[in-house]
Design an enzyme around this catalytic site. Structure first.
Site, PDB file in Angstrom:
ATOM      1  N   ASP A  99       0.826  -1.205   0.000  1.00  0.00           N
ATOM      2  CA  ASP A  99       0.000   0.000   0.000  1.00  0.00           C
ATOM      3  C   ASP A  99       0.865   1.262   0.000  1.00  0.00           C
ATOM      4  O   ASP A  99       1.964   1.250  -0.538  1.00  0.00           O
ATOM      5  CB  ASP A  99      -0.924  -0.044   1.235  1.00  0.00           C
ATOM      6  CG  ASP A  99      -2.257   0.627   0.963  1.00  0.00           C
ATOM      7  OD1 ASP A  99      -2.265   1.856   0.797  1.00  0.00           O
ATOM      8  OD2 ASP A  99      -3.279  -0.068   0.902  1.00  0.00           O
ATOM      9  N   HIS A 140      -3.980   5.167   4.135  1.00  0.00           N
ATOM     10  CA  HIS A 140      -4.635   3.927   3.703  1.00  0.00           C
ATOM     11  C   HIS A 140      -3.982   2.673   4.288  1.00  0.00           C
ATOM     12  O   HIS A 140      -4.651   1.841   4.914  1.00  0.00           O
ATOM     13  CB  HIS A 140      -4.559   3.922   2.180  1.00  0.00           C
ATOM     14  CG  HIS A 140      -5.504   3.035   1.479  1.00  0.00           C
ATOM     15  ND1 HIS A 140      -5.094   1.909   0.810  1.00  0.00           N
ATOM     16  CD2 HIS A 140      -6.842   3.100   1.305  1.00  0.00           C
ATOM     17  CE1 HIS A 140      -6.141   1.330   0.246  1.00  0.00           C
ATOM     18  NE2 HIS A 140      -7.211   2.036   0.525  1.00  0.00           N
ATOM     19  N   SER A 316     -11.420  -1.645   0.362  1.00  0.00           N
ATOM     20  CA  SER A 316     -10.117  -1.466   1.008  1.00  0.00           C
ATOM     21  C   SER A 316     -10.127  -1.939   2.436  1.00  0.00           C
ATOM     22  O   SER A 316      -9.152  -2.482   2.934  1.00  0.00           O
ATOM     23  CB  SER A 316      -9.773   0.013   1.069  1.00  0.00           C
ATOM     24  OG  SER A 316      -9.183   0.399  -0.114  1.00  0.00           O
TER      25      SER A 316
END
Ligand SMILES: [Ca+2]
Ligand SMILES: [Ca+2]
Ligand SMILES: [Ca+2]
Length: 384
Positions: A99, A140, A316
């Site tokens: 990520d 994220h 996600s």
């Protein structure tokens, strides 16, 4: 001249690395302030049972234990408590978050951070720390990491699904363009140390893009499933996509690959989320947002710079939950092959209360006699 010509003869193939786009899934601009990790009073459940985690956000983690918080359906969760009760907490399992980096200084993550298995492919250094931006764009990976491996009973944020497992950061999404080599190097990184690779990104979710792993990445995945984990096979968990009904995850070569486990999301009351895509390759569902209109309906997890959030969302948020459940399964039986993990997923996921509010995707029985839905796969993952 002679040495140059000898060198040229030894180069059998040279491939120009062209840049292309890969997008993280479920990124929404953060509205409002993050939740303070130490603010226990705001999240205390006065009716705590003996042996409950003392982490302030645990009661908001309806994906771990759904008691009807934020308008949810009680018991519509990943049944993680059943695995914990059997003593499985992810010990000796490492999950890599491919990520935008992981805040490994976070007090809820640093004890479970596996530095040896980590790397920064965006900057080519061993430190996959997220690049600072003032809008927290690079939160994220840190949010995904906390869902899996946030520490239990430290009075900080919440509890990871596999809270004794290790997390590795593979920073590889934070450069102007993606290349085949960055993807391949990430997916093939330290398969001796990494058991599970979790990806919450993919080709553009615009309903017009048909794309997937390029040559080197495909080779890396195949090598991973054949040689990773001492030959048992690396586990690749994939977010099925956030393109909504106008997109189709069959057109996403990562999600649709037979070597990945593609995970969709459901809300805390069993509905499909607005951004969910349907396709035949989705194997199971975990959870993302909760019911709209509820403040704490998002996924509670760690956030950048020592903070916590209750607003992680998208498929996600769903893929790392599956990685956490698989980490529990791999502790219970480290001999499981990559195929076994797919079989387990298919045979143990439950329809529970999952349904498509638009009535377009109904549950059907497949040729093996199992209930299947093109939005939810075989249903909610069941850690128990
Ligand atoms: Ca770095
Ligand atoms: Ca914690
Ligand atoms: Ca898509």
């Amino acid at each position: 001249m002679t040495s140059v010509s000898v060198f040229i003869v030894q180069v059998k193939l040279a491939v120009q690395q062209a840049g292309f786009l890969r997008h993280k899934r479920g990124y929404v601009k953060i509205r409002g302030m993050p939740v303070k990790g130490g603010d226990v009073t705001a999240h205390r459940n006065d009716a705590k049972l003996k042996g409950e985690p003392n982490d302030p956000l645990f009661d908001k983690q309806w994906y771990i234990r759904n008691t009807g918080q934020a308008g949810g359906v009680p018991k519509l969760d990943l049944n993680v408590g059943a695995a914990w009760a059997l003593g499985y907490t992810g010990k000796h399992v490492t999950t890599a978050i491919m990520d935008d980096g992981v805040d490994y200084m976070h007090p809820d993550l640093h004890d479970n951070f596996n530095a040896e298995a980590s790397y920064d492919f965006s900057s080519n250094d061993p430190f996959p720390y997220p690049r600072y931006t003032d809008d927290w764009f690079n939160s994220h990976g840190t949010r995904c990491a906390g869902e899996i491996s946030a520490k239990r009973d430290n009075k900080i944020c919440g509890v990871g699904i596999a809270y004794d497992s290790k997390i590795a950061g593979l920073r590889m999404l934070d450069q102007p363009y993606m290349t085949d080599l960055i993807e391949a190097n990430s997916m093939g990184h330290r398969p001796d140390l990494i058991d599970i690779y979790s990806a919450s990104w993919g080709p553009t979710d615009d309903g017009r893009t048909v794309d997937g792993p390029r040559n080197a990445t495909m080779r890396a995945i195949v090598k991973g499933v054949n040689e990773g984990r001492g030959g048992l096979g690396s586990i690749y968990v994939w977010a099925s996509g956030d393109g909504g009904p106008d997109d189709d995850c069959n057109c996403d070569g990562y999600a649709a690959s037979m070597w990945t486990i593609s995970i969709n999301s459901a809300t805390n009351d069993g509905q499909t989320a607005g951004y969910d895509e349907s396709c035949s390759s989705t194997l199971a569902s975990t959870f993302s947002n909760g019911k709209s209109g509820y403040r704490d309906a998002g996924v509670a997890t760690t956030d950048l710079y020592g903070e916590c959030t209750t607003r992680h969302s998208g498929t996600s948020a769903a893929a790392p939950e599956a990685a956490g459940v698989f980490a529990l399964a791999l502790q219970a039986n480290p001999k499981l092959t990559w195929r076994d993990v797919q079989h387990l997923t298919v045979l143990t996921s439950k329809r529970n209360h999952l349904y498509d509010p638009n009535g377009e995707h109904n549950w059907t029985i497949n040729g093996a006699g199992l209930e299947f839905n093109h939005l939810f796969g075989y249903g909610v993952l069941d850690a128990g």
